[in-house]
Design a protein around this motif. Sequence first.
Motif, PDB file in Angstrom:
ATOM      1  N   ASP A   1      -7.182   4.784   2.791  1.00 11.83           N
ATOM      2  CA  ASP A   1      -7.369   5.894   1.859  1.00 11.83           C
ATOM      3  C   ASP A   1      -8.180   7.020   2.485  1.00 11.83           C
ATOM      4  OD1 ASP A   1      -5.908   4.770  -0.199  1.00 11.83           O
ATOM      5  OD2 ASP A   1      -7.660   4.056  -1.316  1.00 11.83           O
TER       6      ASP A   1
ATOM      7  N   TYR B   1       0.823  -1.212   0.000  1.00  9.63           N
ATOM      8  CA  TYR B   1       0.000   0.000   0.000  1.00  9.63           C
ATOM      9  C   TYR B   1       0.856   1.260   0.000  1.00  9.63           C
ATOM     10  CZ  TYR B   1      -3.213   3.652   1.492  1.00  9.63           C
ATOM     11  OH  TYR B   1      -3.936   4.814   1.566  1.00  9.63           O
TER      12      TYR B   1
ATOM     13  N   TRP C   1      -7.682  -1.204   2.664  1.00 10.94           N
ATOM     14  CA  TRP C   1      -7.233  -0.144   1.748  1.00 10.94           C
ATOM     15  C   TRP C   1      -8.195   1.040   1.785  1.00 10.94           C
ATOM     16  CZ3 TRP C   1      -3.940   0.237  -2.979  1.00 10.94           C
ATOM     17  CH2 TRP C   1      -2.831  -0.596  -2.900  1.00 10.94           C
TER      18      TRP C   1
END
Length: 500
Positions: A182, A133, A178
Amino acid sequence: MAADYLKKPQGSALLIPVYEADSKSNSVYNKVDQVLGQRLSKKAKHLRFNFKIDETFVLHETEKIGYDSIVVFCIGDKKNFSLPIFQQSLANAVKVVRTLRYESAALVADDLSTKSMFDLGRFIARTFYLSQYDFLKYKSKDEKEKSIIIANLFLYTDATQEMTQGLKTGEIEAEGVWLARDLVNEPAINTHPDDLVAVAREIAKASKGKIEVNVLSEKDCRKLGMGAYLAVAQGSERNPKFIVLHYKIGSTSSKNKICLVGKSITFDSGGLSIKPSKSMETMKLDMAGGAAVLGVFKVLSNLGNLSNLEVYGVLPACENMPSGRAIRPGDVVTALNGKTIEILNTDAEGRLTLADALVYAEKYLKTDKIIDLATLTGAIIVALGPDITGLFGNNQKLLDSIKAAADSQGEPVWPMPQYAKYLPKIKSDVADFKNVTGGGFGGGAITASLFLEQFIDKADWVHLDIAGSAFNEYKPTGIWPKGGTGFAVLTLVEFLLSQK
C-alpha cells in the motif's frame, strides 16, 4: 477431519492440489473422481492435463458433492515438495476462483507432505491473503464492486495446534506485506516523510510497548553531521525525517542487535540530473526499502514476544527534487563518518542517504548486524532481470542466512560479487569518493554496493538491491500483484525468527 469435505461441503469451489504424475499420491483427487464417476479424470484427459507444475483446470459438473466447481492445481513433485512452489500454485488457483466470481472456497490439505504443519498453515494463510491483493483506493465505486474477494477459505485437514499457530502467523505476515504494498502504491502526492513518520507511530502505538519510534529532525541530523543525507533532501520543500524504530522486549539490552535500513526516497525526480519523464512515472516506488522495513515492524508488533532479539529500523526519509537549493553535479559533501563524497550525478541519491544511515546504525545504535534494502540501481535489473534481488555483503555467514531465508519464503535473491578491484572506479580526484563511476564503466550494481561498504566499520552487513523486485510492472503472477510487491518483508521476518 479431511473426510468432512465430502460429508459437509463448505464453500462454492473445492480446491484440490495434486502432485506431478503420481496418481497414487493424489488420494483426494482419486476419491473425488470416484464419487463423480471419473468426471475429473475424463476432463483432465480431454484438456490434456499432464499433472505438471502450474497446470490448473476447472470442473463444473459437481452437483453430486455439493460444490459449484472444482479447481485442480498441480504443486510439483511429491519427493521434492516445496512450500514456495505450493504457495505460487495455490495463489494461481485462488485467482481462478476469483475469476469464477465465487466468494468462498474450500481447500483439502491432507495429501500435502510437509515436515512442518506450522509452516504449512503459515503459507496457506498468507497465500490466501496476498494472492487477492488489489490497490483499489482510487477506483470508482463501480470499479471496486467488480473486484471479487474470496471472503472465506474453509480448510479441511487434521487440525493441530501447530497448524493453527501457523495460520495466525501467516495472516500477520500478510498484513505486513499488504502495508508495504500500500505504501509503495500510494501516489507520491500523499506520501511524504511526515506520512512515513505517522505510519511508524501507528505501528508503535499498536505494539503495546514492544516498539518505540524516534524521529530526528533536519536540525538533529545537521548537528550530528549527516551531510550526505541532507544534501539529497535540500532540494525539496518537504522537510526530511530520519526515522528510527526500536523493537525490544523488556529493559535489558540484547546481545543480538540487528538493524534494518530501508531507502526511503518518497519521490525521486533525479534532482538536477533529472530523469526522463517516462522513467519518473513510477518513482513513487523509491521508498520501497523503507516500506518493507515498516512492514516487518508491523509483523513484529503482532507476533509473540521475541525476547532475545533487539531490532532497529532506520528510514532516512526525504524527497529528491530539483530547485534553486538542490545539490549540483560536482558538489562535495561530508558523510557522518567524516568521509567526503563528490556528487557527479544527483540521480544516484539513494546511496548518499544510505551512507549516513549505515554509519548511524553502527555508531549510535551499536548494532552488529546491518541489513539494508534499496531500490538502488537499474544495473541490477540488467544483470538479474526484474524478479531477482541482488545480494551483496561483507560476511558470508550473514549472506548465507539471508539467502536461506529468502529461498524458504519464495523470494528470489542471487549472490553478487563484492568485487574490490572495482573500488578505484569510485575514487574521486577532489574528494574521498564519488557517487558514480562516470565514463560508462559497467558493473553499476557492484560499484554502488562497494560505495555503501565504505560506510560500514566493523559490523556484519548485507545489502539487498530490490530495484526490480520491489515493483512489478507486468501482469500479476502467484502472490505477486502488479505494482508494489512488498518484497523482502517475508525474507526479513523469516531471518529474524531464525535468530530468536
